[in-house]
Motif scaffolding. Structure first.
Motif, mmCIF file in Angstrom:
data_model
loop_
_atom_site.group_PDB
_atom_site.id
_atom_site.type_symbol
_atom_site.label_atom_id
_atom_site.label_comp_id
_atom_site.label_asym_id
_atom_site.label_seq_id
_atom_site.Cartn_x
_atom_site.Cartn_y
_atom_site.Cartn_z
ATOM 1 N N ILE A 215 -43.729 -8.815 -31.762
ATOM 2 C CA ILE A 215 -43.102 -9.833 -32.602
ATOM 3 C C ILE A 215 -43.482 -11.214 -32.090
ATOM 4 N N GLY A 216 -44.068 -12.026 -32.962
ATOM 5 C CA GLY A 216 -44.372 -13.415 -32.642
ATOM 6 C C GLY A 216 -43.976 -14.284 -33.822
ATOM 7 N N THR A 217 -43.099 -15.291 -33.578
ATOM 8 C CA THR A 217 -42.541 -16.076 -34.676
ATOM 9 C C THR A 217 -42.311 -17.520 -34.236
ATOM 10 N N GLY A 218 -41.717 -18.302 -35.153
ATOM 11 C CA GLY A 218 -41.332 -19.667 -34.819
ATOM 12 C C GLY A 218 -39.873 -19.777 -34.424
ATOM 13 N N ASP A 219 -39.176 -18.650 -34.336
ATOM 14 C CA ASP A 219 -37.764 -18.646 -33.943
ATOM 15 C C ASP A 219 -37.529 -17.420 -33.077
ATOM 16 N N ASP A 220 -36.311 -16.873 -33.078
ATOM 17 C CA ASP A 220 -36.044 -15.714 -32.235
ATOM 18 C C ASP A 220 -36.910 -14.522 -32.643
ATOM 19 N N CYS A 221 -37.442 -13.822 -31.656
ATOM 20 C CA CYS A 221 -38.131 -12.570 -31.964
ATOM 21 C C CYS A 221 -37.128 -11.568 -32.532
ATOM 22 N N GLY A 239 -43.535 -13.030 -28.390
ATOM 23 C CA GLY A 239 -44.252 -14.271 -28.147
ATOM 24 C C GLY A 239 -45.332 -14.500 -29.195
ATOM 25 N N PRO A 240 -45.424 -15.742 -29.731
ATOM 26 C CA PRO A 240 -44.528 -16.867 -29.454
ATOM 27 C C PRO A 240 -43.151 -16.641 -30.071
ATOM 28 N N GLY A 241 -42.219 -17.542 -29.749
ATOM 29 C CA GLY A 241 -40.882 -17.427 -30.311
ATOM 30 C C GLY A 241 -39.833 -17.938 -29.356
ATOM 31 N N HIS A 242 -38.574 -17.693 -29.712
ATOM 32 C CA HIS A 242 -37.447 -18.186 -28.929
ATOM 33 C C HIS A 242 -36.772 -17.077 -28.140
ATOM 34 N N GLY A 243 -37.446 -15.922 -28.021
ATOM 35 C CA GLY A 243 -36.915 -14.837 -27.209
ATOM 36 C C GLY A 243 -36.019 -13.891 -27.979
ATOM 37 N N ILE A 244 -35.231 -13.107 -27.228
ATOM 38 C CA ILE A 244 -34.244 -12.197 -27.810
ATOM 39 C C ILE A 244 -32.871 -12.809 -27.566
ATOM 40 N N SER A 245 -32.168 -13.106 -28.654
ATOM 41 C CA SER A 245 -30.930 -13.889 -28.563
ATOM 42 C C SER A 245 -29.733 -13.149 -29.142
ATOM 43 N N ILE A 246 -28.651 -13.125 -28.369
ATOM 44 C CA ILE A 246 -27.354 -12.751 -28.919
ATOM 45 C C ILE A 246 -26.709 -14.055 -29.367
ATOM 46 N N GLY A 247 -26.564 -14.209 -30.662
ATOM 47 C CA GLY A 247 -26.013 -15.447 -31.206
ATOM 48 C C GLY A 247 -27.015 -16.196 -32.058
ATOM 49 N N SER A 248 -26.549 -17.339 -32.573
ATOM 50 C CA SER A 248 -25.342 -18.000 -32.094
ATOM 51 C C SER A 248 -24.063 -17.360 -32.660
ATOM 52 N N LEU A 249 -23.061 -17.286 -31.775
ATOM 53 C CA LEU A 249 -21.780 -16.687 -32.115
ATOM 54 C C LEU A 249 -20.683 -17.744 -32.068
ATOM 55 N N GLY A 250 -19.530 -17.405 -32.630
ATOM 56 C CA GLY A 250 -18.346 -18.239 -32.490
ATOM 57 C C GLY A 250 -18.224 -19.380 -33.476
ATOM 58 N N PHE A 268 -42.021 -10.998 -22.430
ATOM 59 C CA PHE A 268 -41.900 -12.294 -23.095
ATOM 60 C C PHE A 268 -43.048 -13.175 -22.604
ATOM 61 N N THR A 269 -43.853 -13.660 -23.532
ATOM 62 C CA THR A 269 -45.035 -14.443 -23.163
ATOM 63 C C THR A 269 -44.993 -15.808 -23.835
ATOM 64 N N GLY A 270 -44.855 -16.856 -23.018
ATOM 65 C CA GLY A 270 -44.882 -18.223 -23.530
ATOM 66 C C GLY A 270 -43.755 -18.564 -24.470
ATOM 67 N N THR A 271 -42.638 -17.888 -24.340
ATOM 68 C CA THR A 271 -41.523 -18.110 -25.265
ATOM 69 C C THR A 271 -40.600 -19.216 -24.757
ATOM 70 N N GLN A 272 -39.783 -19.735 -25.672
ATOM 71 C CA GLN A 272 -38.808 -20.757 -25.284
ATOM 72 C C GLN A 272 -37.733 -20.161 -24.386
ATOM 73 N N ASN A 273 -37.297 -18.962 -24.717
ATOM 74 C CA ASN A 273 -36.296 -18.247 -23.929
ATOM 75 C C ASN A 273 -36.765 -16.824 -23.678
ATOM 76 N N GLY A 274 -36.156 -16.204 -22.668
ATOM 77 C CA GLY A 274 -36.331 -14.778 -22.483
ATOM 78 C C GLY A 274 -35.183 -14.078 -23.163
ATOM 79 N N VAL A 275 -34.122 -13.766 -22.380
ATOM 80 C CA VAL A 275 -32.913 -13.176 -22.960
ATOM 81 C C VAL A 275 -31.806 -14.234 -22.929
ATOM 82 N N ARG A 276 -31.195 -14.422 -24.084
ATOM 83 C CA ARG A 276 -30.249 -15.536 -24.261
ATOM 84 C C ARG A 276 -28.966 -15.056 -24.928
#
Length: 395
Positions: A215-221, A239-250, A268-276
């Motif tokens: 998965i490579g995107t402009g936002d979360d994978c 990668g690319p992307g913003h990683g694997i994200s739980i959220g945003s929540l709340g 995760f390669t060159g991503t903004q985040n890894g696990v978030r």
């Protein structure tokens, strides 16, 4: 003679079995029903016709999409009245969205399955042709929101295997309000600067598995929304992307929580985040618990490990507030690689609801070939084995 009789009997029974198997599975070829593989002729009616026939069949059915490019407008495949609970969509070609993004841009979803059971999507490519819409958004003009490429709403027993999704206008794949879905061998692709093109989003769903995918995107994978439970993610290259994200929540006060999530053997390669884990700085009764991040490799990732409970972009709708989402029982185990920033682990938890039972085990992250640093705010837990950057949790 006995051997000959046995052979003839076996051959007869095998022939009967083959015939009955073929007879039991009804096939609908969209090209036979009028679809054109030229990428220009609107084939939506042929696809909907195939679906209607497959639904009405009392037998397992296959909808076949042969090689070629098939232009498809907004299409909803409803399952509430389906007699059939074993429909396979075998795609050997490519489904193409209209080049004019306004045609599907305000529809919410390009290809929508609603209330289906036992549907399998095998192979093929979905090309949403989102580049013109991204350009519109980047120019600051008034543009449509954009459509999710493929969505399953309120469905169960779903299989998606070997499917490619490219250049989605918004999210590529959405699983919402569904149970027992398997996504295997996915290839999801959009440029790193394409807005809001999350690869796979799961929300209000249970028993979802995502495996063996790139998965490579402009936002979360992969993004994980409220009400998700028993989610298994394994062997994903992001990668690319913003990683694997739980959220945003709340965002909402009365919001279902996220629990029993496993992310393992991912790169995760060159991503903004890894696990978030990301929550709004707003009052909420939401929660995140029982999460395992295991056997992960980070390659030049900006924020390899991050919890952000002070998410408030632009200072709108949440300034000077505190996240009510309770985060607990999160384990980071066997995570190695390189950070693109000096602080490789940032746990910024809610001062009103501190993170608890955070576990670090065998973590080794470097910055410019030196040990990286960590930052913990309102986070307690424990560390074991080698932990680098330094453990900043309080007990």
């Amino acid at each position: 003679m006995a051997s000959l009789v046995s052979f003839l009997a076996f051959h007869f029974l095998f022939t009967i079995f083959q015939y009955s198997s073929l007879a039991a599975n009804v096939n609908y070829n969209v090209q036979t029903l009028g679809a054109k593989p030229d990428g220009k002729t609107d084939s939506t009616k042929a696809f909907l016709s195939a679906w209607t026939s497959a639904c009405a069949s009392g037998q397992p059915a296959t909808i076949y999409v042969p090689p070629g490019r098939f232009l498809l407008g907004t299409a909803t495949f409803a399952g509430q009245s389906c007699k059939n609970q074993a429909i396979t969509i075998q795609i050997d070609g490519t489904l193409v969205a209209p080049s004019n993004y306004n045609v599907i841009g305000n529809s919410g979803t390009w290809i929508n399955f609603e209330g289906v059971t036992g549907v399998s999507v095998i192979g093929g490519t979905l090309d949403a042709q989102g580049a013109n819409l991204w350009a519109c958004k980047n120019s600051g003009k008034s543009c449509p929101t954009g459509a999710t490429t493929l969505a399953f709403y309120n469905s169960k027993n779903i299989m998606i295997s070997g499917l490619s999704s490219i250049n989605s206008q918004m999210f590529h794949i959405l699983v919402y309000g569904s149970q027992n879905a398997k996504l295997v061998g996915m290839k999801v692709s959009a440029p790193g600067n394409s807005p809001n093109t999350d690869g796979i989003h799961v929300e209000k769903s249970s028993s979802v598995t995502i495996m063996n995918s790139k998965i490579g995107t402009g936002d979360d994978c992969i993004s994980i929304g409220p009400g998700t439970s028993n989610l298994w993610i394994e062997n994903v290259a992001c990668g690319p992307g913003h990683g694997i994200s739980i959220g945003s929540l709340g965002w909402e006060m009365q919001e279902p929580g996220v629990q029993n999530v496993t992310v393992k053997s991912a790169t995760f390669t060159g991503t903004q985040n890894g696990v978030r884990v990301k929550t709004w700085a707003r009052p909420s009764k939401g929660f995140v618990k029982y999460v395992l991040f295991q056997h992960l490799v980070m390659v030049n990732v900006e924020n390899p490990i991050i919890i952000d409970q002070n998410y408030c972009p632009g200072g709108q709708n949440c300034p000077d507030q505190v996240s009510g989402v309770k985060i607990s029982d999160i384990t980071y185990q066997d995570i190695h690689g390189s950070s693109a920033t000096e602080i490789a682990m940032k746990l910024d938890c809610s001062k009103g609801n501190p993170c608890s039972d955070i576990n670090l085990e065998d973590v080794k992250l470097t910055y410019k070939n030196e040990p990286a640093h960590s930052s913990c705010i309102n986070a307690d837990g424990k560390a074991s084995g080698l932990v680098q950057p330094n453990n900043c949790l309080y007990n």
